[in-house]
Design a protein around this motif. Structure first.
Motif: not given
Length: 571
Positions: A488-511
């Motif tokens: 949880a701590a690793k994910a919270s501080g990993d900007t690249e991971l959070l960006d990848a998750l955001g981009n993936g959700l944008d493609r899947l949910l358009h949000n």
């Protein structure tokens, strides 16, 4: 007499001379021998496969009085006149330049007249798909009620453009591409007859470059002969065709598959410096990838199709490169091939192609040291994560032993320490707004796409997120629970991971919702605390909430977390 091109001099004059069309030639010969010829034929197939040659041979055979076993004699007056294009009863028409209604009407008017010299009047219409709609309609009337002793032969490379009403009134023959082996054998025969020296690898290069067309193969061979002063060598064949040597292709594929970007770029630069044709290089790479795929499934088939050009390096590559790599490589090559059609800087595309192939994240290379099929780099990253987990487990075990030795301290100060720790790791100002606006629909929608979202991540990112799940979601935020604190701590501080998750959700949910991380151990307590605060606003905790408040709390909890995740207990 002036020099004539090889494909004209060695144009087939008998059905037996046609290369690679045995089924068609046998059918036509049997029809001629049994006098069961049709009034109209469609010869369909790629360029240079013998369609018009077959039509002229058929015209000779059906009119030859000395034919044997369906073959024309090529010696009588009729055969010689047809060969020289001097018989008035065999009419060749190029539909590309004579595609109007008037030309076809002219044929319709003249077709009723009986042949003057031959037994049958033959109309050979080349590239018939080029006829206009009106021209096809005019031709249709003639095909519906054909005069006696008239035969139409329609040749085309695009049969889908011919109206179904025309096709239904003809016999259709599909000429197939000529295999490299058949092209090779024909070229050997011609060069032997002309007493020209040749190198076998050179003819194999020409046969592959012809792409199934015998006429193209002879045209390329003509150029190689002229370039090499009546000698066919491998170097000259490579220069004329723009092809790359087998060794260079194998070296390049090996380097990109092993992610040796620098070496692969040097290899592609050498190929560019040699002046090789970029389009031909892409085609050669696609063909090589296809050969590797087929060899993995049917080795005997490749040995037959590729003229025995399977060496030890090829066999090694087929065993070390996964099918997934080859799929991705061919897809990327096809994409680049389309883009290169409109550029004046193909070398730039080749360099970018090389980097993409050597660094593409989903390409997997089979490794003897990794049964999971992951490449060595990904395996190393996973090993590092595993070691980190083991180290943290040992530290946790040591802490537990330390606590056992100081039980008195643990009894006196546990709640204060725990509370302090929770306040330090939990940001309730981020979590509570998510719960205030959370809906069951948002959570269900997110859980449905979560597995697909994780598949879009890199191997390292997927390893971090594998032990996570969304536990609450609003339209603009997501609360994600992790099984381990350090993840949880690793994910919270990993900007690249959070960006990848955001981009993936944008493609899947358009949000693109905001992600907030929490541990699985903290989540039940946070959820309980939130429900209690919403249910007892401004009241003492010892006072039992009224039924209406309980119903509101339960309703709110079910809305946020789902009915299946709520358990109601009576105290």
């Amino acid at each position: 007499m002036s020099y004539q091109a090889l494909y004209r001099v060695w144009r087939p004059q008998k059905f037996s001379d046609l290369v690679g069309q045995d089924m068609i030639t046998r059918t036509l010969k049997n029809a001629i021998m049994t006098h069961q010829t049709s009034h109209a034929y469609i010869f369909n197939g790629p360029r240079g496969t013998g369609k018009t040659s077959a039509a002229k041979i058929f015209a000779k055979a059906v009119n030859c009085h000395f034919q044997e076993n369906g073959e024309p004699c090529n010696k009588c007056e009729t055969c010689v006149a047809i060969t020289n294009g001097q018989l008035n009863d065999v009419i060749e028409i190029d539909a590309a330049s004579n595609n109007g209604v008037e030309e076809i009407r002219d044929i319709r008017d003249k077709v009723k007249y009986a042949p003057t010299q031959a037994d049958f009047k033959i109309y050979i219409i080349d590239e018939v798909h080029m006829l206009s709609t009106g021209a096809f309609n005019a031709l249709l009337k003639t095909l519906e009620e054909p005069p006696e002793n008239v035969i139409f032969i329609l040749a085309t490379t695009e049969p889908h453009k011919i109206p179904a009403t025309i096709i239904s009134r003809t016999q259709k023959f599909d000429f197939k591409r000529i295999t490299p082996a058949d092209s090779y054998a024909r070229m050997v025969y011609i060069l032997t007859e002309k007493e020209i020296e040749y190198e076998e690898p050179a003819l194999k290069v020409v046969a592959k470059a012809a792409e199934g067309g015998m006429r193209d193969a002879l045209s390329i061979l003509d150029q190689v002969i002229s370039f090499g002063d009546n000698k066919v060598t491998l170097d000259n064949a490579l220069l004329v065709t723009g092809s790359v040597t087998q060794d260079k292709i194998q070296t390049y594929v090996t380097e990109v598959s092993q992610k040796e970007t620098t070496q692969a770029l040097e290899t592609i630069q050498e190929i560019i410096d040699e002046g090789k044709d970029s389009t031909r290089l892409i085609e050669d790479l696609i063909a090589y990838g296809r050969d590797l795929l087929l060899y993995q499934q049917a080795p005997a088939l490749i040995n037959q199709l590729e003229l025995g050009m399977v060496d030890d390096t090829f066999k090694t590559l087929s065993q070390t490169i996964s099918a997934e790599f080859l799929y991705q490589m061919i897809n990327i090559l096809n994409e680049v091939q389309q883009q290169m059609r409109f550029t004046t800087h193909p070398d730039v595309y080749l360099e970018v192609l090389t980097i993409r192939l050597s660094q593409f994240s989903t390409i997997e290379v089979i490794s003897d040291n990794s049964q999971s099929g992951l490449n060595q780099e990904a395996a190393k990253q996973i090993d590092d994560l595993t070691k980190t987990v083991e180290t943290l487990k040992k530290q946790l075990l040591n802490l537990n032993k330390h606590d056992d030795q100081h039980q008195a301290v643990a009894v006196v100060k546990p709640k204060k320490n725990v509370a302090t720790q929770k306040k330090a790791t939990l940001n309730l100002s981020q979590i509570y707004p998510i719960l205030d606006n959370a809906t069951k629909e948002s959570l269900v929608q997110l859980k449905q796409v979560w597995p697909e979202l994780l598949q879009q991540l890199s191997v390292t990112q997927r390893a971090i997120m594998q032990a996570s799940e969304p536990v609450a979601a609003s339209p603009d935020s997501v609360l994600v629970s992790f099984n381990y604190d350090f993840l949880a701590a690793k994910a919270s501080g990993d900007t690249e991971l959070l960006d990848a998750l955001g981009n993936g959700l944008d493609r899947l949910l358009h949000n693109t919702p905001k992600l907030v991380c929490i541990t699985a151990e903290q989540w039940p307590e946070v959820r309980k605390s939130y429900i209690e605060q919403n249910g007892h606003e401004g009241t003492e905790t010892t006072i039992e909430p009224v039924p209406e408040v309980v119903e509101q709390v339960v309703s709110k909890a079910e809305e946020i977390f789902g009915t299946e995740n709520i358990e109601i207990k009576q105290d």
